[in-house]
Design an enzyme around this catalytic site. Sequence first.
Site, PDB file in Angstrom:
ATOM      1  N   ASP A   1       5.469  -4.889   6.188  1.00  0.00           N
ATOM      2  CA  ASP A   1       6.032  -6.193   6.580  1.00  0.00           C
ATOM      3  C   ASP A   1       6.095  -7.203   5.434  1.00  0.00           C
ATOM      4  O   ASP A   1       7.073  -7.950   5.322  1.00  0.00           O
ATOM      5  CB  ASP A   1       5.309  -6.768   7.805  1.00  0.00           C
ATOM      6  CG  ASP A   1       3.808  -6.883   7.619  1.00  0.00           C
ATOM      7  OD1 ASP A   1       3.305  -6.484   6.544  1.00  0.00           O
ATOM      8  OD2 ASP A   1       3.135  -7.387   8.528  1.00  0.00           O
TER       9      ASP A   1
ATOM     10  N   ARG B   1       1.230  -5.255  -5.392  1.00  0.00           N
ATOM     11  CA  ARG B   1       1.427  -6.446  -4.560  1.00  0.00           C
ATOM     12  C   ARG B   1       1.586  -7.602  -5.539  1.00  0.00           C
ATOM     13  O   ARG B   1       0.795  -7.718  -6.470  1.00  0.00           O
ATOM     14  CB  ARG B   1       0.223  -6.656  -3.638  1.00  0.00           C
ATOM     15  CG  ARG B   1       0.075  -5.544  -2.593  1.00  0.00           C
ATOM     16  CD  ARG B   1      -1.029  -5.855  -1.582  1.00  0.00           C
ATOM     17  NE  ARG B   1      -1.004  -4.893  -0.492  1.00  0.00           N
ATOM     18  CZ  ARG B   1      -1.904  -3.928  -0.314  1.00  0.00           C
ATOM     19  NH1 ARG B   1      -2.905  -3.796  -1.151  1.00  0.00           N
ATOM     20  NH2 ARG B   1      -1.811  -3.098   0.705  1.00  0.00           N
TER      21      ARG B   1
ATOM     22  N   THR C   1       4.328   2.776   5.419  1.00  0.00           N
ATOM     23  CA  THR C   1       2.934   2.324   5.517  1.00  0.00           C
ATOM     24  C   THR C   1       2.199   3.262   6.466  1.00  0.00           C
ATOM     25  O   THR C   1       2.774   3.683   7.479  1.00  0.00           O
ATOM     26  CB  THR C   1       2.811   0.870   6.026  1.00  0.00           C
ATOM     27  OG1 THR C   1       1.455   0.645   6.459  1.00  0.00           O
ATOM     28  CG2 THR C   1       3.733   0.557   7.195  1.00  0.00           C
TER      29      THR C   1
ATOM     30  N   ASP D   1      -0.063   2.371   8.365  1.00  0.00           N
ATOM     31  CA  ASP D   1      -0.604   1.594   9.488  1.00  0.00           C
ATOM     32  C   ASP D   1       0.181   1.707  10.803  1.00  0.00           C
ATOM     33  O   ASP D   1      -0.363   1.411  11.861  1.00  0.00           O
ATOM     34  CB  ASP D   1      -0.689   0.108   9.103  1.00  0.00           C
ATOM     35  CG  ASP D   1      -1.610  -0.132   7.919  1.00  0.00           C
ATOM     36  OD1 ASP D   1      -2.500   0.714   7.682  1.00  0.00           O
ATOM     37  OD2 ASP D   1      -1.443  -1.153   7.225  1.00  0.00           O
TER      38      ASP D   1
ATOM     39  N   ASP E   1       2.341  -0.322  11.845  1.00  0.00           N
ATOM     40  CA  ASP E   1       2.220  -1.656  12.430  1.00  0.00           C
ATOM     41  C   ASP E   1       3.538  -2.428  12.464  1.00  0.00           C
ATOM     42  O   ASP E   1       3.536  -3.647  12.591  1.00  0.00           O
ATOM     43  CB  ASP E   1       1.153  -2.462  11.663  1.00  0.00           C
ATOM     44  CG  ASP E   1       1.481  -2.605  10.179  1.00  0.00           C
ATOM     45  OD1 ASP E   1       2.406  -1.926   9.699  1.00  0.00           O
ATOM     46  OD2 ASP E   1       0.808  -3.392   9.499  1.00  0.00           O
TER      47      ASP E   1
ATOM     48  N   GLY F   1       0.834  -1.207   0.000  1.00  0.00           N
ATOM     49  CA  GLY F   1       0.000   0.000   0.000  1.00  0.00           C
ATOM     50  C   GLY F   1       0.866   1.254   0.000  1.00  0.00           C
ATOM     51  O   GLY F   1       1.848   1.329   0.739  1.00  0.00           O
TER      52      GLY F   1
ATOM     53  N   ARG G   1      -5.218  -1.878   9.211  1.00  0.00           N
ATOM     54  CA  ARG G   1      -5.197  -3.355   9.223  1.00  0.00           C
ATOM     55  C   ARG G   1      -5.442  -3.859  10.645  1.00  0.00           C
ATOM     56  O   ARG G   1      -6.415  -3.507  11.256  1.00  0.00           O
ATOM     57  CB  ARG G   1      -3.872  -3.880   8.659  1.00  0.00           C
ATOM     58  CG  ARG G   1      -3.843  -3.876   7.151  1.00  0.00           C
ATOM     59  CD  ARG G   1      -2.845  -4.869   6.620  1.00  0.00           C
ATOM     60  NE  ARG G   1      -1.509  -4.608   7.122  1.00  0.00           N
ATOM     61  CZ  ARG G   1      -0.466  -5.403   6.949  1.00  0.00           C
ATOM     62  NH1 ARG G   1      -0.602  -6.530   6.279  1.00  0.00           N
ATOM     63  NH2 ARG G   1       0.716  -5.096   7.417  1.00  0.00           N
TER      64      ARG G   1
HETATM   65  O1  F6P Z   1      -1.588  -1.175   4.624  1.00  0.00           O
HETATM   66  C1  F6P Z   1      -2.219   0.005   4.246  1.00  0.00           C
HETATM   67  C2  F6P Z   1      -3.706  -0.204   4.068  1.00  0.00           C
HETATM   68  O2  F6P Z   1      -4.271   1.017   3.671  1.00  0.00           O
HETATM   69  C3  F6P Z   1      -4.436  -0.772   5.265  1.00  0.00           C
HETATM   70  O3  F6P Z   1      -4.702   0.187   6.253  1.00  0.00           O
HETATM   71  C4  F6P Z   1      -5.669  -1.345   4.623  1.00  0.00           C
HETATM   72  O4  F6P Z   1      -6.160  -2.415   5.403  1.00  0.00           O
HETATM   73  C5  F6P Z   1      -5.145  -1.841   3.297  1.00  0.00           C
HETATM   74  O5  F6P Z   1      -3.933  -1.157   3.044  1.00  0.00           O
HETATM   75  C6  F6P Z   1      -6.075  -1.621   2.135  1.00  0.00           C
HETATM   76  O6  F6P Z   1      -5.519  -2.238   1.016  1.00  0.00           O
HETATM   77  P1  F6P Z   1      -5.975  -1.942  -0.483  1.00  0.00           P
HETATM   78  O7  F6P Z   1      -5.460  -0.603  -0.882  1.00  0.00           O
HETATM   79  O8  F6P Z   1      -5.360  -3.044  -1.264  1.00  0.00           O
HETATM   80  O9  F6P Z   1      -7.477  -1.970  -0.490  1.00  0.00           O
END
Ligand code: F6P
Length: 322
Positions: free
Chosen positions: A103, A72, A126, A128, A130, A11, A172
């Site tokens: 991670d 990804r 990120t 997050d 996290d 992300g 997350r």
């Molecule tokens: O890791 C960043 C994040 O925005 C999280 O907070 C969220 O759960 C996820 O990515 C959303 O992913 P995507 O952009 O693939 O919907």
Amino acid sequence: MRTIGVLTSGGDAPGMNAAIRAVVRTGIANGLRVMGIQRGYSGLMNGEIFEMTRSSVSDIIQRGGTILKSARSAEFRTPEGRKKAYNVLKVFGIEGLVVIGGDGSFTGAKLLSDEWDIKTVGIPGTIDNDLAYTDYTIGFDTAVNTVLDAINKLRDTSTSHERVSVVEVMGRHCGDIALYAGLAGGAESIIIPEEDYNFDELCKTIIEGKVKGKLHNLILLAEGIGGAEELAKKIEEVTGIESRATVLGHIQRGGSPTAFDRILASRLGARAVELLLEGKSKRVVGIRDNKIVDFDITEALEMEKRRDDHRKLYELSKILGY
Ligand code: F6P
């Protein structure tokens, strides 16, 4: 080490561009060739690689997103995918790789270095927050400020209508965005995966607040718990107070990075290049107690969050928001 590569993966996060800029300019200042790799590991396997100059990172420090784009990749999770990636790195003469991501991206870097002769360093990017080994990840501060801006607006309308406002934020499995934005925004309640919460207690707090003359009730809900719509409905049923849910979504991932994120990204980007120049590999950079630190990737990924500080913030938010 003569040539290094840089990619962003997973992300995106505000401040990734500032980190790319720091990697490119620190690398060039130290006599390195710096190659930009587009679309994360997927672009690496496809050879989407170009040489970067000082001017290719001009005018990006203030921009959200990532100029290198992000992705990804399922294929890179396989040994065959990583072999393909290594072959491309070899063809381009890349001996060290800087990976900006979370991670999952770090695990990819570790596996690549375990299996092939390539040095890797990770930079935490990120929203997050996290990653336990670092106090802050790049993008977190900007995301918290974006949420704060939204909370301020929601507070206006909630007060006018004397409503409960449930705001679901990203993160997350990590409750940090909810916790920090909730504390900064004066939320009445914060619901995060790291702390137990009791629905009856929550309703009691809301009713008591109403009796005391509170005009609104702001509840910050982490996506790791989720279910904002259902929660708002249940609160309305039990308390009789009109309730609305807002899921902020991807708006939290964009925007111009804050000064904090830009400075953090600049410091971490520079340090990542220094580590490669020192011949280090499988390291991740971070910040602890305002000092730039680095750890072995495996050790960093296995670390537990420093819960004491977190718990204190949560307890404080309960005292101040009630
Ligand atoms: O890791 C960043 C994040 O925005 C999280 O907070 C969220 O759960 C996820 O990515 C959303 O992913 P995507 O952009 O693939 O919907």
